[in-house]
Design an enzyme around this catalytic site. Structure first.
Site, short mmCIF file in Angstrom:
data_model
loop_
_atom_site.label_atom_id
_atom_site.label_comp_id
_atom_site.label_asym_id
_atom_site.label_seq_id
_atom_site.Cartn_x
_atom_site.Cartn_y
_atom_site.Cartn_z
N GLU A 61 -46.63 -54.71 57.43
CA GLU A 61 -47.85 -54.79 58.26
C GLU A 61 -48.85 -55.70 57.59
OE1 GLU A 61 -49.42 -50.87 58.88
OE2 GLU A 61 -47.59 -50.18 59.88
N LYS A 113 -52.09 -56.64 55.82
CA LYS A 113 -53.03 -55.85 55.00
C LYS A 113 -54.43 -56.41 55.25
CE LYS A 113 -53.82 -54.05 50.35
NZ LYS A 113 -55.26 -54.01 50.46
N ARG A 117 -60.90 -48.32 54.83
CA ARG A 117 -60.09 -47.28 55.44
C ARG A 117 -60.98 -46.40 56.32
NH1 ARG A 117 -55.08 -45.59 52.78
NH2 ARG A 117 -54.02 -44.25 54.25
N GLU A 124 -57.68 -49.19 59.46
CA GLU A 124 -58.50 -50.04 58.62
C GLU A 124 -59.49 -50.75 59.53
OE1 GLU A 124 -58.18 -50.21 55.28
OE2 GLU A 124 -58.93 -52.16 54.63
N PHE A 172 -53.00 -47.84 62.09
CA PHE A 172 -51.63 -47.97 61.57
C PHE A 172 -50.89 -46.64 61.39
CE2 PHE A 172 -54.54 -48.42 57.89
CZ PHE A 172 -54.19 -47.28 57.18
#
Ligand code: AMP
Length: 586
Positions: free
Chosen positions: A271, A273, A278, A324, A365
């Site tokens: 995935e 980043k 977060r 995120e 995610f």
């Protein structure tokens, strides 16, 4: 109601401080818990880790060394300068309070015995104070405790307030002692041989798993102890509560794509980043959305546009998502680095204005809970695919994180290169079969970044500068983590800017560290571990200069990691691994 004498708790603290072996500590703590009344069990559990609230609650007492000194002065009648003088000599403010109370006690005849309940109540009151007169009232609440305290009690009251109990009780030790106390398995501990005999190993392991799970879903050892004391069924029945944050799963580093495949299996999921922060998203049955950072701070008010986006783009009545949030420039639609948006996290006013200036896009995610069902034990593949069913992507508002499932190294390399080109920090690599492990860095997901030689380390000390840096802290002692202790691994000044603006500056670090001072000797200070910085280095070396046994060659601070908590500080264990790899030429 009958409350435990605070003296009794302090005697156990003292034992814990004296004995360094984990099994000894577990035994002392489990005995204490067994002797605690069920009404007080939760509070004693919190206090045994030097806290006054459960782990999911990040409320702080909010008293710096300076305020603590005022309280000691008020309680003892000794002036602040003399206390500071003693502090410079002894170092630990807890010990200073201990010796000063000792002197004072010899001249007074009478004092009320302190209960643990009184201590925790006063500290909780202090943590909840707001508005005018807060400082004076905090000082009074602590002075009141110190007036009734014995010297030993004063030591631990002060250390609890400063957030450094120094008794070496890590989460694992506390968990084990709860099991020894209430798990109903026979455990014989041979102190001389430092060996443990567990009669029914299988049953013990089962309870261990159940208790760990119970903590993972509640982030509260107090409630875990209370429930285990009532029976194992109570523990098995514990589940997530929407609106109460849980610890997020953490990620160790991968060396490269090959290493990532080796550790996460083939195929695995890559995935993007995102370089944001977060965000744990909760929506409860009544439609209320709450947002939490990785340090479990509630930031719902600061991000009204995210609340709206969650309501609009995620199907379902009740859920917990992991994501995120990334800031972007609303005009150019270019992602902004974390530092730029980080100011929004702390904002309490002008929220609308900053929202327009620095909007965020949420990249979801993972899913932790949905419509009454806990997802943490489901394989990641299922969790990730489930997101497709419930999320309607809208660019610049809320989308699913960009992913690629593959077994092909070339394909993965291309995905990695493209991600970097777009401005991503790198990739996250995820094992398709693994569960969600709250608060753990188990390797079910890995991070892959180009700047391999960097560690997140915590500042535990500093030194005042001279010349043009006079009045500023200019050299910083860095530490890594070893269980719940922090061990020094070097000093750094390089990378810190002379002036504010554009990167971390001496002035900024000085401001951040001053309220955290726990010891002061000449130009050197020690601080409570809190401020985390990312540091690049050229090489790891063995060194007897630092207590970790290692040092970093040419360390340089690259940024402040305000989003990170103490769990994120690089562990000594990993540093040893990197050292070994480096030695064998990898
Ligand atoms: P680091 O902050 O360098 O330790 O990297 C781990 C962090 O990357 C996580 O805690 C997330 O905040 C962030 N992150 C960004 N994109 C993702 C993603 N797709 N999956 C998981 N974490 C991500």
């Amino acid at each position: 109601m009958f409350f435990m004498q605070y003296k009794k708790l302090c005697e156990v603290y003292e034992q814990l401080e004296k004995h360094s072996k984990r099994l000894d500590k577990t035994k002392f703590l489990s005995e204490l818990l067994q002797e605690t009344s069920k009404e007080e069990l939760k509070d004693i559990v919190y206090l045994s880790k030097g806290r006054i609230f459960p782990d999911y609650d990040e409320t702080e007492i909010g008293m710096s060394s300076q305020l603590v000194i005022k309280s000691i002065a008020k309680a003892t009648g000794i002036n602040e300068e003399s206390i500071v003088h003693e502090w410079k000599k002894i170092g630990d403010l807890g010990k200073v309070a201990e010796s000063l109370i000792n002197i004072k006690k010899q001249s007074t005849l009478f004092s009320h015995p302190l209960t643990t309940n009184k201590v925790i109540e006063n500290l909780r009151k202090a943590s909840k104070l707001e508005g005018q007169g807060t400082v004076a009232r905090k000082v009074d609440l602590v002075a009141e405790l110190l007036t009734s305290a014995s010297p030993l009690e004063a030591r631990y009251i002060i250390r609890t307030i400063l957030g450094e109990l120094r008794i070496g009780v890590a989460a694992g030790t506390l968990r084990d002692s709860i099991i020894w106390a209430f798990g109903k398995v026979r455990i014989e501990y041979d102190e001389k041989k430092d060996k443990l005999e567990i009669q029914d190993r299988e049953k013990y392991n089962e309870i261990l798993d159940e208790v760990q799970h119970a903590y993972d879903v509640s982030t509260d050892f107090g409630i875990v102890a209370e429930n285990l004391a009532k029976g194992i069924k109570k523990i098995s029945d514990m589940s997530l509560e929407v609106g109460k944050p849980i610890k997020v799963m953490l990620a160790p580093k991968a060396e490269d794509i090959k290493d990532a495949f080796e550790r996460c299996g083939k195929p695995c999921q890559f995935e993007w980043k995102y370089d944001g922060f977060r965000l744990q998203i909760h929506k409860d049955k009544n439609g209320k959305v709450s947002l939490f950072t990785r340090r479990l701070d509630n930031v719902t008010k600061q991000f009204p546009e995210v609340v709206e986006a969650v309501k609009k783009h995620v199907k379902g009545k009740e859920f917990i998502l992991d994501s995120e949030a990334v800031g972007f420039n609303p005009k150019t639609k270019i992602f902004l680095p974390f530092q730029t948006v980080s100011q929004r996290i702390k904002r309490k006013y002008d929220i609308e204005k900053t929202q327009k200036e620095f909007p965020v896009e949420v990249n979801v995610f993972d899913i932790i809970y949905y419509e009454g069902k806990t997802f943490i034990n489901e394989p990641f593949e299922k969790r990730s695919n489930f997101l497709t069913k419930i999320i309607k992507d809208e660019r610049w508002k809320l989308v699913k994180a960009r992913k690629l499932v593959t077994s092909d190294e070339k394909e993965a390399e291309k995905f990695y290169k493209d991600a970097l080109k777009i401005g991503m920090e790198g990739l996250m690599v995820k094992n398709l079969k693994s569960e969600y492990k709250p608060g753990a860095r188990v390797g079910y997901m890995l991070k892959l970044k180009p700047s391999a030689n960097s560690f997140d380390l915590v500042i535990t000390g500093a030194e005042y500068g001279t010349g043009k840096r006079f009045g500023w802290l200019s050299s910083f002692t860095l530490s890594c983590r070893s269980e719940d202790k922090f061990l020094e691994i070097g000093k750094v000044g390089t990378g810190v800017k002379e002036k504010s603006g554009g990167g971390v500056s001496f002035e900024q670090l000085t401001k951040l560290l001053k309220p955290l001072v726990t010891e002061e000797k000449g130009k050197e200070i020690k601080v409570k571990p809190k401020i985390i910085v990312e540091v690049v280095y050229q090489e790891i070396q063995k060194s007897s200069n630092y207590e970790s046994g290692y040092a970093l060659r040419f360390p340089r601070v690259i940024r402040l990691r305000e989003d990170k908590g103490l769990d994120d500080v690089e562990s000594l264990e990993n540093i040893k691994k990197y050292y070994a790899k480096q030695k064998f030429g990898k």
